[in-house]
Design an enzyme around this catalytic site. Structure first.
Site, PDB file in Angstrom:
ATOM      1  N   THR A  70      86.731  41.208  26.505  1.00 37.81           N
ATOM      2  CA  THR A  70      88.105  41.339  26.042  1.00 37.81           C
ATOM      3  C   THR A  70      88.140  41.700  24.565  1.00 37.81           C
ATOM      4  OG1 THR A  70      89.001  39.874  27.716  1.00 37.81           O
ATOM      5  CG2 THR A  70      90.254  40.073  25.683  1.00 37.81           C
ATOM      6  N   ASN A 149      86.472  47.050  38.151  1.00 35.91           N
ATOM      7  CA  ASN A 149      86.118  45.653  38.382  1.00 35.91           C
ATOM      8  C   ASN A 149      86.602  45.111  39.723  1.00 35.91           C
ATOM      9  OD1 ASN A 149      88.670  46.086  37.180  1.00 35.91           O
ATOM     10  ND2 ASN A 149      88.844  43.915  36.750  1.00 35.91           N
ATOM     11  N   GLN A 178      81.516  45.945  33.844  1.00 38.08           N
ATOM     12  CA  GLN A 178      81.034  45.769  35.222  1.00 38.08           C
ATOM     13  C   GLN A 178      79.815  46.633  35.514  1.00 38.08           C
ATOM     14  OE1 GLN A 178      81.830  43.548  37.316  1.00 38.08           O
ATOM     15  NE2 GLN A 178      83.676  42.740  36.347  1.00 38.08           N
ATOM     16  N   HIS A 200      78.342  37.511  29.891  1.00 36.31           N
ATOM     17  CA  HIS A 200      78.403  36.551  30.997  1.00 36.31           C
ATOM     18  C   HIS A 200      78.499  37.221  32.367  1.00 36.31           C
ATOM     19  CE1 HIS A 200      82.750  36.363  32.217  1.00 36.31           C
ATOM     20  NE2 HIS A 200      82.875  37.000  31.076  1.00 36.31           N
ATOM     21  N   THR A 236      81.332  34.080  11.083  1.00 35.18           N
ATOM     22  CA  THR A 236      79.918  33.727  11.156  1.00 35.18           C
ATOM     23  C   THR A 236      79.336  34.172  12.490  1.00 35.18           C
ATOM     24  OG1 THR A 236      80.290  31.845   9.722  1.00 35.18           O
ATOM     25  CG2 THR A 236      78.307  31.798  11.059  1.00 35.18           C
ATOM     26  N   CYS A 322      90.728  37.889  35.512  1.00 32.82           N
ATOM     27  CA  CYS A 322      91.681  37.883  34.404  1.00 32.82           C
ATOM     28  C   CYS A 322      93.107  38.165  34.858  1.00 32.82           C
ATOM     29  CB  CYS A 322      91.266  38.893  33.336  1.00 32.82           C
ATOM     30  SG  CYS A 322      89.787  38.391  32.456  1.00 32.82           S
TER      31      CYS A 322
END
Lengths: 383, 402
Positions: A70, A149, A178, A200, A236, A322
């Protein structure tokens, strides 16, 4: 457990978690700190960047570590549009994109950009002609996903990239979330300027991703702050997450070489078997990514099927994770021209390396029973 | 259509009389090494030219490697087609379009026909192929004296070869043909460029770097290793000698007046470099000095500093402007690394004012308080040598993490 929801997310590999733990505990210094702890964190991040560049066949400078798909899509789309608004205000995408792409474009529309949403054919593809005809002298960005997807269709990215080479002020962004590790894509040959990847989906950890940013492409950053990631992404750096992602990427690409055929076998076997079940229709096109199979059971609420399978320890999904909390019919299934009835009853199976044909066999057995029994309940009530 | 060969033309090699064979052999070796990971590619040498057989490999990727190799003057991808007039016409047209995609330049056709069985004389073929190109391109015109591209067609017995696009090579001499030098590599913009230019003249390169922990940190050292790694693209593996320099710098700081500190420091660096050069059989020292650029690089400074050694010092940048150097640095890929802001040994003890016209006798006088031999020998003995190879490798300690 049979986990067929790998397009929603995957289970992190043990090796990936080991790497994460080791880096997070041993090299916890801030890469921007001047002391040796900072230096070693910086070094390991540099090496992660080099290694991921090597795996993706690009240059280390072109890797921007992000928090995932995203963010990658948002940074690429909004960043490129806002940075280049002096060159034109026309953007092109398709109607079957992921929510993070579509919503980014909606936001840009509110900022005054013109967006063309290209419709797709029955296989979920846009054609080179369509793109060519939509191009105007004001077009500054084309954004498409590589692998859809929900249904797994594969866009002709390379051909579109070659076409866009003739429009030097137009950037080309590809959502490869994907596709990575499942369908090969040569960034340079496809003339891609920006490309989103998320960890992920390839057995890495949530909250990590890569945005490929071709050298010399400038982006207006989403975050204001320090000068990390070439000033394109302040904050960071997530050193352990990024290193773990590189490991996940390497393992996944290794697996691709060895066992992508296994995925194809499972996928086509399931397609044949599920077609046999009464009331089940396959939505995915014949030419598709090896890890996605979408089908509909018109008349049945897909949530019910997902729940019923869940009770048997089998995990599938309705549409994109999503968008799955919205009750509307799938915009992708509608996009490929399916009726409302088909579009609101979609079920998506998505596989990864590690799934087996035995699991597929067990799935078909349970699935056909579940479909029959729910159908019976629904039909009985109608009578 | 796809290119199947690349023809390589040598730079100055053809002038070099008896050494020529040796030069060609070195170049062949370098080309083969650099193209090693293209599995099907074959490299061959014939009659003053070199041929790369692509066997399916991507021409652009191979060309990208070739353009960095010293000793290559230029190279041209070539098409190999059957001995058939239509196919030759078609290939010639394709090659012109590939060389000038906008189709708006000038060209000429040069046919050579060693295969006299092929019908049509060379002149007729020139005309025929030229007409075909003119008819099928937008704005190409013929200019037989100064064409933008020359379409060369060679009709041999086995096939016809067509060349058009000519890409510029890196020039210079093949690496390893000129003996060994020692490069003083600081981490700034200049010294990597000096190293690159030395490589261009065919030297084999080792590098020396002065490291003063804790005044210079590990990042600075890393930067130097990374710079050396960039240079390996042009000259193969590089041995990097890292000199522990803290003790010397502290001693100088203590005993030498501010205004001569820089001068004396440079003299020590040169002494240490000289001794290292002797140890590794290097015949010269290369550095990135440019005349008048900073206090240590004025003519008087060079005169005073140079006094401590008889070894030739090669200064490839001596007459260059900073901007010219920066242009080369950007081109060879060292610039972005060089500008990373880490202290190096030159900046750390920088006195408020350095002599731009140091006096030899004074420098000698100030050095009398220092045990030169001891400091030089200790520094040389403390050298740590690392081998920098072109492969980007993950550090040993991180290996399992990736």
């Amino acid at each position: 457990m049979i986990y067929f929801d790998n397009s929603a997310t995957t289970k992190p590999y043990d090796e990936v978690l080991d790497t994460y733990t080791k880096v997070a505990t041993e090299y916890f210094g801030n890469p921007s700190s001047l002391h040796p702890l900072g230096k070693i964190s910086e070094r390991i991040l540099t090496q992660a960047r080099e290694k991921s560049a090597e795996l993706l066949n690009v240059s280390p400078k072109e890797i921007v570590f992000t928090s995932g798909g995203t963010e990658g899509n948002n940074l690429a789309i909004k960043g490129a549009a806002r940075q280049n608004k002096g060159r034109g205000n026309h953007l092109i995408t398709s109607t079957v994109e992921h929510a993070s792409t579509l919503e980014a474009f909606r936001q840009l529309e509110q900022e005054g950009f013109d967006v063309t949403y290209l419709p797709v054919d029955s296989e979920g593809k846009v054609s080179i002609n369509q793109v060519e005809q939509a191009m105007t002298k004001d077009t500054i960005l084309v954004s498409l996903n590589h692998v859809n997807n929900e249904i797994g269709s594969i866009q002709p990215i390379e051909e579109i990239g070659q076409l866009l080479e003739h429009f030097p002020k137009c950037l080309f962004h590809v959502d490869h979330v994907q596709g990575i590790g499942k369908v090969p894509l040569d960034f340079y040959r496809s003339k891609i300027d920006l490309c989103t990847i998320s960890a992920h989906k390839i057995h890495g950890l949530k909250g990590t991703g890569i945005l490929f940013r071709r050298n010399s492409v400038l982006l207006n950053p989403l975050f204001s702050g320090g000068s990390q990631e070439g000033k394109f992404r302040a904050g960071t750096e997530n050193v352990p997450g990024s290193v773990a992602m590189v490991k996940a990427l390497r393992l996944t690409l290794d697996n691709f070489k060895q066992s992508v055929q296994n995925l194809e076998t499972i996928n086509s076997w399931l397609e044949t078997e599920c077609r046999e079940i009464e009331g089940v229709f396959i939505n995915s096109p014949k030419n598709r990514a090896p890890h996605i199979l979408n089908m509909s059971i018109p008349g049945l609420k897909p949530e019910v099927v997902v729940q019923a399978l869940g009770e048997k320890d089998i995990y599938v999904s309705t549409k994109s994770a999503c968008s799955s909390k919205h009750a509307e019919p799938s915009h992708v299934l509608k996009g490929i021209g399916l009726s409302d009835e088909r579009a609101e009853s979609g079920i998506r199976l998505s596989f990864s390396y590690g799934n087996t044909l035995d699991e597929a066999k067990e799935f078909v057995e349970v699935f056909s029973k579940v479909v029959r029994s729910i159908k019976k309940v629904v039909e009985d009530r109608e009578v | 259509m796809k290119y199947n060969h690349i023809l390589i033309r040598y730079a100055e090699l053809s002038l070099k009389g008896k050494n020529r064979k040796e030069f060609e052999r070195k170049l062949l070796e370098t080309v083969r090494t650099l193209l090693k990971d293209f599995k099907n590619v074959r490299v061959q040498r014939t009659f003053g030219r070199m041929f790369v057989e692509l066997n399916g490999a991507d021409e652009r990727e191979v060309s990208n490697r070739l353009k960095n190799i010293f000793g290559i003057h230029s190279f041209s991808p070539a098409l190999k087609v059957d001995l058939n007039q239509e196919k030759i016409d078609e290939a010639a047209l394709w090659a012109v379009k590939d060389a000038i995609p906008a189709e708006n330049g000038t060209f000429k056709v040069t046919v050579k026909r060693p295969n006299k069985d092929f019908p049509g004389r060379s002149q007729e073929l020139n005309y025929h192929i030229g007409s075909h190109i003119l008819r099928n391109t937008k704005e190409m015109t013929v200019d037989v004296h100064h064409p933008d591209v020359e379409v060369k067609v060679e009709i041999r017995h086995e096939a016809a070869y067509i060349l058009c696009k000519t890409l510029k090579g890196a020039g210079g001499l093949p690496v390893g043909t000129a003996g060994k030098v020692l490069l003083m590599l600081s981490g700034g913009i200049d010294s990597p460029v000096a190293g690159y230019l030395a490589l261009k003249r065919g030297v084999m390169l080792e590098a020396i770097h002065f490291h003063s922990p804790p005044f210079t940190n590990d990042r600075a050292r890393q930067k130097v290793e990374d710079l050396a790694r960039v240079l390996t693209q042009y000259g193969g593996n590089i041995k990097l000698h890292i000199v522990p320099f803290t003790a010397v710098q502290q001693a100088i700081h203590q005993h030498v007046p501010d205004s001569y500190e820089m001068t004396v420091t440079r003299r020590f660096m040169l002494r240490i470099a000289e001794r290292t050069a002797q140890n590794i059989d290097a015949r010269a020292i290369v550095n990135g000095e440019s005349l008048g650029q900073v206090a240590s690089q004025t003519l008087d400074s060079m005169y005073t500093i140079n006094e401590v050694t008889n070894l030739p010092i090669i200064r490839p940048l001596v007459t260059m402007d900073k901007l010219e150097v920066i242009d080369i640095a950007k081109e060879i890929g060292t610039y972005d690394l060089s500008i990373l802001p880490f202290e190096d040994c030159c900046t750390i003890f920088l006195p408020p004012q350095s002599k731009t016209k140091p006096n030899k006798n004074k420098a000698n006088l100030f050095e009398e308080k220092l045990d030169i031999e001891k400091y030089v020998q200790e520094a040389v003995d403390g050298i740590e040598t690392v081998m920098i190879s072109s492969k980007k490798q993950v550090d040993e300690e991180f290996k399992e993490l990736f």
